[in-house]
Design a protein around this motif. Structure first.
Motif, short mmCIF file in Angstrom:
data_model
loop_
_atom_site.label_atom_id
_atom_site.label_comp_id
_atom_site.label_asym_id
_atom_site.label_seq_id
_atom_site.Cartn_x
_atom_site.Cartn_y
_atom_site.Cartn_z
N TYR A 35 0.87 -1.21 0.09
CA TYR A 35 0.08 -0.04 -0.24
C TYR A 35 0.98 1.12 -0.05
CZ TYR A 35 -4.34 -2.68 1.46
OH TYR A 35 -5.07 -3.36 1.42
N GLN A 37 0.54 5.34 1.17
CA GLN A 37 -0.15 6.21 1.82
C GLN A 37 0.53 7.57 1.89
OE1 GLN A 37 -0.74 5.34 5.91
NE2 GLN A 37 -2.75 6.74 6.19
N LYS A 41 -3.81 11.05 4.19
CA LYS A 41 -4.83 10.24 3.18
C LYS A 41 -4.94 8.65 3.80
CE LYS A 41 -5.57 13.75 0.34
NZ LYS A 41 -6.89 14.15 -0.22
N PRO A 42 -5.93 8.15 3.21
CA PRO A 42 -6.01 6.68 3.59
C PRO A 42 -5.05 5.90 2.75
CG PRO A 42 -7.85 7.24 2.30
CD PRO A 42 -7.26 8.42 2.76
N PRO A 43 -4.52 4.53 2.90
CA PRO A 43 -3.60 3.66 2.66
C PRO A 43 -4.38 3.44 1.18
CG PRO A 43 -3.68 3.10 4.81
CD PRO A 43 -4.86 3.97 4.52
N LEU A 45 -4.23 0.89 -2.01
CA LEU A 45 -3.74 -0.53 -2.68
C LEU A 45 -2.92 -0.55 -3.82
CD1 LEU A 45 -3.49 -3.50 -2.04
CD2 LEU A 45 -5.77 -3.74 -3.36
N LEU A 88 4.54 7.21 2.65
CA LEU A 88 4.64 6.03 3.37
C LEU A 88 4.13 4.80 2.75
CD1 LEU A 88 5.18 4.93 6.55
CD2 LEU A 88 2.80 5.09 7.02
N LEU A 90 3.37 0.95 3.01
CA LEU A 90 3.02 -0.37 3.88
C LEU A 90 2.85 -1.60 3.11
CD1 LEU A 90 0.27 2.14 5.41
CD2 LEU A 90 2.25 1.25 6.73
N SER A 104 4.95 -1.55 10.03
CA SER A 104 4.89 -0.10 10.32
C SER A 104 5.28 0.73 9.21
CB SER A 104 5.87 0.01 11.51
OG SER A 104 5.69 -0.56 12.60
N ARG A 107 9.24 5.11 5.21
CA ARG A 107 8.74 6.47 5.02
C ARG A 107 9.83 6.86 3.95
NH1 ARG A 107 5.48 9.67 6.15
NH2 ARG A 107 4.52 8.62 7.94
#
Lengths: 111, 110
Positions: A35, A37, A41-43, A45, A88, A90, A104, A107
């Motif tokens: 993901y 991010q 904002k939301p993650p 896909l 970020l 994920l 976690s 970044r």
């Protein structure tokens, strides 16, 4: 072990660099995900691997290249990124109906 | 997957119950309601999920209305460490991917 481990935690790279993000899990999960991010904002896909095969690529630019060497490892190879790719990143894994386990994150800053 | 609607933000006093609502009026019969939260600069964390019965675990309770068109996540005694963005997601169990909406930013205040 009930964790998803991502390395590195922070990465700064130039637009001409090649780098890789790594993700590892030892829970026996057969699906793994990347993901992206952006701040506040939301993650979103990016990629889905199921049983080590790429099953979904959500229209991600080719400068992002995923790799799943085995059922425990997931890599994201980065090349010729742009500053807007700073985010970020994920990694997550899942098995059957249970929830996803997320790392976690890494970044990433592209300069 | 059905779409969800959540308030943008909520405040809660420390020690009080936090009730986070979610609307999912287009949910279909085989879709589950999942809740995740994301504490600042960390990866999302699974909280709870359910189909139609109310569910409780060590973290929270999930109340789903009888028509399944909405649900409420309850944190019974909120602490400062519960400050996070809470995501309500609807998906078919074992199928479909986890697609995040905008979520609710919960701020727990002393």
């Amino acid at each position: 072990d009930t964790e998803v481990t991502q390395t590195p935690k922070h990465l700064v790279m130039g637009m001409t660099n090649k780098k890789s993000l790594k993700c590892e899990q030892h829970m026996g999960h057969r699906a793994m995900y990347w993901y992206k991010q952006k701040a506040k904002k939301p993650p979103e896909l990016m990629f889905v691997y199921s049983y080590e095969k790429l099953s979904i690529n959500e229209s991600v630019p080719s400068r992002f290249s995923p790799e799943c060497p085995n059922s425990s490892l997931l890599n994201l190879h980065l090349h010729a990124l742009q500053p807007e790719d700073s985010a970020l990143y994920l990694c997550a894994s899942s098995q059957d109906w249970w929830g996803y386990t997320f790392g976690s994150g890494t970044r990433l800053t592209v300069v | 997957d059905a779409k969800t609607t959540q308030p943008t933000s909520m405040d809660c006093a420390e020690g009080r119950a936090a009730n986070l609502p979610c609307n999912h009026s287009t949910i279909s019969g085989n879709e589950y309601v999942y809740w995740y939260r994301q504490i600042h600069s960390q990866g999302p964390q699974y909280i709870i999920h359910g189909l139609k019965n109310n569910e409780t675990n060590e973290m929270a309770s999930l109340i789903i209305t009888e028509d399944r068109k909405s649900s409420t996540l309850i944190l019974p005694h909120a602490t400062l460490r519960d400050t996070a963005v809470y995501y309500c997601i609807v998906r078919v169990r074992s199928q479909g991917n986890l697609i995040f909406g905008k979520g609710t930013k919960l701020s727990v205040k002393p």
